[in-house]
Scaffold this motif. Structure first.
Motif, PDB file in Angstrom:
ATOM      1  N   ALA A  91       0.866  -1.180   0.000  1.00 57.28           N
ATOM      2  CA  ALA A  91       0.000   0.000   0.000  1.00 57.28           C
ATOM      3  C   ALA A  91       0.910   1.240   0.000  1.00 57.28           C
ATOM      4  CB  ALA A  91      -0.888  -0.014   1.236  1.00 57.28           C
ATOM      5  N   PRO A  92       0.434   2.390  -0.466  1.00 57.56           N
ATOM      6  CA  PRO A  92      -0.895   2.649  -1.007  1.00 57.56           C
ATOM      7  C   PRO A  92      -1.015   2.356  -2.499  1.00 57.56           C
ATOM      8  CG  PRO A  92       0.306   4.698  -0.876  1.00 57.56           C
ATOM      9  CD  PRO A  92       1.212   3.628  -0.313  1.00 57.56           C
ATOM     10  N   PHE A 106      -2.183   3.973   5.250  1.00 52.48           N
ATOM     11  CA  PHE A 106      -2.005   3.673   3.821  1.00 52.48           C
ATOM     12  C   PHE A 106      -2.747   2.391   3.454  1.00 52.48           C
ATOM     13  CE2 PHE A 106       1.845   6.052   5.031  1.00 52.48           C
ATOM     14  CZ  PHE A 106       1.667   7.161   4.225  1.00 52.48           C
ATOM     15  N   SER A 154      -6.663   2.107   1.567  1.00 55.35           N
ATOM     16  CA  SER A 154      -6.666   1.389   0.286  1.00 55.35           C
ATOM     17  C   SER A 154      -7.832   0.409   0.196  1.00 55.35           C
ATOM     18  CB  SER A 154      -5.348   0.630   0.104  1.00 55.35           C
ATOM     19  OG  SER A 154      -5.346  -0.598   0.814  1.00 55.35           O
TER      20      SER A 154
END
Length: 307
Positions: free
Chosen positions: A114-115, A216, A220
């Motif tokens: 992520a992200p 993050f 997501s």
């Protein structure tokens, strides 16, 4: 007991968090700058970078072979890093130590982060590589016995989630799960666990930083109420593989790891919970050179070989 003096000395040199926004690119670059050069790494019989073809796509893996042998137990390893940090390189030394002490062939997974990669990309990569390992046992020289999964911090989160996915899919090849100070509850209510207040500040990972670091992943598409995101929320833990849960005394995440181990035991899963006194979050990656903590790799090896 108090934090280990060698850890305390290093922590005292670190700047205090200033509340500025996290920069994944800069933090990853800083991590990469700390990686030991190849010549300084623990030598093994063979280390090879490959690509595992999985239903989730091609996933980079690094395979560590400790010694030359006819067959091996296999351990698939998921690095930590709050779902947005960490790499095959940043945790190379952990994978090498796991291979050396356990005698298992270790497969470290370079899952998507992520992200840039939305949930459940990283989790699907990890699960896909475990299935790939089982399907490619002959080329890996797998002995057909141990197929273990291990991970630290957010990697421990993936261990629990992968074990659950495998169980629900009727894939029962996974024989052991090893969780090093796992992040298992992404609902960061500070009153949920005593350790979130006891170890809130001064031990490296701070309670106030949990939400920003994990944002993050959460932003997501990862829902903290989903048991694949917060594995401690899974209602039925029966039938999961035997577990070793390693916790650190001075870690905000200590209590959720220990509660998960307790719930596994109550569900009939053979589980060992081992708290390392004087340790903090991340000690397997950062402080395993301290003799009191290096035994974590031998404890892991013992767990993998017990009947």
């Amino acid at each position: 007991m108090s934090i280990h003096p060698q850890i305390a000395e290093i922590l005292s040199t670190l700047p205090a968090p200033d509340g500025s926004p996290l920069d994944p690119a800069a933090m990853r670059a800083g991590e990469a700058a700390q990686v030991a050069p190849p010549g300084d790494r623990l030598p093994l019989h063979a280390v090879e970078d490959l690509t595992a073809a999985t239903p989730a796509g091609d996933v980079p893996v690094r395979i560590y072979t400790p010694v030359e042998a006819d067959t091996y137990g296999v351990l698939v390893y998921f690095h930590g890093g709050a779902f947005f940090l960490g790499s095959l390189d940043s945790h190379d030394h952990v994978a090498r130590s796991l291979a050396k002490e356990s005698g298992h062939k270790v497969i470290s997974v370079g899952y998507r982060l992520a992200p840039e990669a939305a949930f459940p990309a990283g989790l699907e990569d990890c699960y896909g590589v475990v299935r790939w390992a089982a399907e490619n046992g002959e080329s890996l020289k797998w002995d057909g016995k141990n197929l273990a999964i291990a991970g630290d911090s957010s990697g421990g989160n993936f261990v629990a989630a992968v074990a659950a996915k495998a169980h629900d899919d009727g894939f029962f090849a996974v024989t052991h799960q090893i969780l090093f100070y796992p992040s298992l509850d992404l609902d960061f209510d500070v009153d949920r666990y005593t350790s979130l207040r006891e170890n809130a500040e001064g031990y490296g990972l701070e309670t106030a930083g949990l939400l920003p670091f994990n944002s993050f992943y959460l932003n997501s598409g990862a829902d903290p109420a989903d048991p694949l995101v917060s594995p401690i929320k899974r209602e039925d833990l029966a039938g999961l593989p035997p577990a070793l849960v390693i916790t650190a005394e001075h870690d905000p995440l200590r209590d959720e790891g220990e509660l998960y181990g307790q719930r596994l035991t109550e569900a009939g899963v053979n589980t060992t919970v081992s708290r390392y006194a004087g340790a903090n979050h991340g000690f397997v990656q950062n402080f395993a050179w301290i003799p009191e903590f290096s035994r974590v790799f031998q404890e892991t090896a013992d767990f993998l070989t017990q009947d």
